[in-house]
Design a protein around this motif. Structure first.
Motif, mmCIF file in Angstrom:
data_model
loop_
_atom_site.group_PDB
_atom_site.id
_atom_site.type_symbol
_atom_site.label_atom_id
_atom_site.label_comp_id
_atom_site.label_asym_id
_atom_site.label_seq_id
_atom_site.Cartn_x
_atom_site.Cartn_y
_atom_site.Cartn_z
ATOM 1 N N HIS A 5 0.861 -1.178 0.000
ATOM 2 C CA HIS A 5 0.000 0.000 0.000
ATOM 3 C C HIS A 5 0.899 1.231 0.000
ATOM 4 O O HIS A 5 1.626 1.460 0.961
ATOM 5 N N ILE A 6 0.839 1.988 -1.080
ATOM 6 C CA ILE A 6 1.676 3.175 -1.232
ATOM 7 C C ILE A 6 0.766 4.400 -1.226
ATOM 8 O O ILE A 6 -0.208 4.459 -1.982
ATOM 9 N N ARG A 7 1.106 5.342 -0.364
ATOM 10 C CA ARG A 7 0.373 6.606 -0.314
ATOM 11 C C ARG A 7 1.334 7.731 -0.692
ATOM 12 O O ARG A 7 2.447 7.780 -0.169
ATOM 13 N N VAL A 8 0.882 8.611 -1.562
ATOM 14 C CA VAL A 8 1.681 9.749 -1.988
ATOM 15 C C VAL A 8 0.818 10.993 -1.839
ATOM 16 O O VAL A 8 -0.370 10.976 -2.183
ATOM 17 N N ALA A 9 1.403 12.060 -1.331
ATOM 18 C CA ALA A 9 0.682 13.324 -1.181
ATOM 19 C C ALA A 9 1.472 14.453 -1.816
ATOM 20 O O ALA A 9 2.703 14.437 -1.826
ATOM 21 N N GLY A 10 0.742 15.431 -2.338
ATOM 22 C CA GLY A 10 1.372 16.629 -2.865
ATOM 23 C C GLY A 10 1.814 16.543 -4.307
ATOM 24 O O GLY A 10 2.364 17.500 -4.836
ATOM 25 N N LEU A 11 1.577 15.420 -4.936
ATOM 26 C CA LEU A 11 1.949 15.259 -6.348
ATOM 27 C C LEU A 11 0.740 14.785 -7.127
ATOM 28 O O LEU A 11 -0.064 14.006 -6.625
ATOM 29 N N ASP A 12 0.628 15.240 -8.340
ATOM 30 C CA ASP A 12 -0.386 14.735 -9.247
ATOM 31 C C ASP A 12 0.313 13.710 -10.130
ATOM 32 O O ASP A 12 0.830 14.042 -11.193
ATOM 33 N N LEU A 13 0.394 12.474 -9.646
ATOM 34 C CA LEU A 13 1.131 11.442 -10.380
ATOM 35 C C LEU A 13 0.442 11.115 -11.691
ATOM 36 O O LEU A 13 -0.758 10.871 -11.739
ATOM 37 N N VAL A 44 -1.898 2.051 -5.057
ATOM 38 C CA VAL A 44 -1.297 3.379 -4.967
ATOM 39 C C VAL A 44 -2.422 4.379 -4.750
ATOM 40 O O VAL A 44 -3.371 4.428 -5.547
ATOM 41 N N GLU A 45 -2.325 5.149 -3.673
ATOM 42 C CA GLU A 45 -3.306 6.196 -3.380
ATOM 43 C C GLU A 45 -2.628 7.553 -3.445
ATOM 44 O O GLU A 45 -1.497 7.700 -2.972
ATOM 45 N N ILE A 46 -3.349 8.515 -3.990
ATOM 46 C CA ILE A 46 -2.826 9.877 -4.094
ATOM 47 C C ILE A 46 -3.700 10.781 -3.232
ATOM 48 O O ILE A 46 -4.934 10.735 -3.320
ATOM 49 N N HIS A 47 -3.044 11.576 -2.376
ATOM 50 C CA HIS A 47 -3.753 12.442 -1.434
ATOM 51 C C HIS A 47 -3.306 13.887 -1.596
ATOM 52 O O HIS A 47 -2.200 14.173 -2.044
ATOM 53 N N HIS A 64 4.414 7.210 1.836
ATOM 54 C CA HIS A 64 4.468 6.149 2.839
ATOM 55 C C HIS A 64 4.248 4.835 2.103
ATOM 56 O O HIS A 64 3.395 4.748 1.210
ATOM 57 N N LEU A 65 5.009 3.821 2.460
ATOM 58 C CA LEU A 65 4.843 2.500 1.867
ATOM 59 C C LEU A 65 4.691 1.494 2.996
ATOM 60 O O LEU A 65 5.520 1.430 3.895
ATOM 61 N N ASP A 66 3.608 0.749 2.942
ATOM 62 C CA ASP A 66 3.301 -0.264 3.949
ATOM 63 C C ASP A 66 3.090 -1.582 3.222
ATOM 64 O O ASP A 66 2.343 -1.632 2.237
ATOM 65 N N VAL A 67 3.760 -2.631 3.670
ATOM 66 C CA VAL A 67 3.602 -3.940 3.044
ATOM 67 C C VAL A 67 3.231 -4.964 4.111
ATOM 68 O O VAL A 67 3.735 -4.908 5.236
ATOM 69 N N ARG A 68 2.354 -5.870 3.739
ATOM 70 C CA ARG A 68 1.968 -6.963 4.640
ATOM 71 C C ARG A 68 2.495 -8.271 4.053
ATOM 72 O O ARG A 68 2.281 -8.564 2.883
ATOM 73 N N VAL A 69 3.173 -9.018 4.924
ATOM 74 C CA VAL A 69 3.705 -10.327 4.551
ATOM 75 C C VAL A 69 3.394 -11.298 5.682
ATOM 76 O O VAL A 69 3.071 -10.881 6.798
ATOM 77 N N THR A 70 3.521 -12.569 5.401
ATOM 78 C CA THR A 70 3.281 -13.574 6.422
ATOM 79 C C THR A 70 4.426 -13.572 7.434
ATOM 80 O O THR A 70 5.603 -13.577 7.057
ATOM 81 N N GLU A 71 4.053 -13.565 8.691
ATOM 82 C CA GLU A 71 5.011 -13.520 9.799
ATOM 83 C C GLU A 71 6.046 -14.648 9.682
ATOM 84 O O GLU A 71 5.706 -15.794 9.394
ATOM 85 N N GLY A 72 7.313 -14.262 9.877
ATOM 86 C CA GLY A 72 8.391 -15.240 9.911
ATOM 87 C C GLY A 72 8.898 -15.701 8.560
ATOM 88 O O GLY A 72 9.725 -16.610 8.498
ATOM 89 N N THR A 73 8.440 -15.078 7.472
ATOM 90 C CA THR A 73 8.876 -15.540 6.150
ATOM 91 C C THR A 73 10.036 -14.744 5.580
ATOM 92 O O THR A 73 10.510 -15.061 4.486
ATOM 93 N N ASN A 74 10.490 -13.724 6.312
ATOM 94 C CA ASN A 74 11.625 -12.921 5.851
ATOM 95 C C ASN A 74 12.595 -12.664 6.984
ATOM 96 O O ASN A 74 12.190 -12.478 8.131
ATOM 97 N N SER A 75 13.877 -12.638 6.635
ATOM 98 C CA SER A 75 14.920 -12.373 7.623
ATOM 99 C C SER A 75 15.017 -10.872 7.896
ATOM 100 O O SER A 75 14.511 -10.042 7.136
ATOM 101 N N GLU A 76 15.707 -10.537 8.952
ATOM 102 C CA GLU A 76 15.960 -9.133 9.285
ATOM 103 C C GLU A 76 16.707 -8.437 8.147
ATOM 104 O O GLU A 76 16.395 -7.298 7.796
#
Length: 129
Positions: A5-13, A44-47, A64-76
């Motif tokens: 989920h990507i949110r962008v503000a202040g730009l007319d993409l 992608v949302e534009i605000h 802002h970029l937010d990603v959801r993944v399954t717990e424990g499937t990626n290393s640090e």
């Protein structure tokens, strides 16, 4: 099966900029996080910039970029590399007005708490075992 989920503000993409965010976020999920591109969903949302502030002050542009993944499937290390590259993607699209306080968040969701096609990730694991 990540959801980005990507949110962008202040730009007319323009449509090509939105497509770049979608394509590159999908590529990052595959390359940095080892996820299947064909199961990666990107929104992608534009605000209006007037709706975004940092430190209580308005900003000319933000993301802002937010990603959801399954717990424990990626290393640090994988998550750190994804965050680094995702920030670079946002900086390329938003440009020099991108604030320092631009967050990339990796949300790890328990396997029994989400899924796709009517099955949880836990159910998929059990069926594969």
């Amino acid at each position: 099966m990540p959801f980005v989920h990507i949110r962008v503000a202040g730009l007319d993409l323009a449509p090509p900029q939105v497509e770049t965010l979608q394509r590159e976020a999908t590529r990052l999920m595959a390359d940095a996080m080892g996820k299947k591109a064909e199961l990666t969903a990107v929104l992608v949302e534009i605000h209006d910039a007037a709706r975004w502030s940092i430190g209580g002050r308005p900003v000319p542009a933000a993301a802002h970029l937010d990603v959801r993944v399954t717990e424990g499937t990626n290393s640090e290390d994988e998550k750190a590399e994804f965050i680094r590259q995702a920030h670079g993607l946002l900086a390329r699209v938003v440009g020099p007005d991108l604030p320092l306080a631009t967050y990339v968040v990796v949300d790890e969701v328990p396997a029994d708490a989400w899924g796709y096609g009517g099955s949880t990730q836990a159910m998929r694991r059990a069926a594969a075992a």
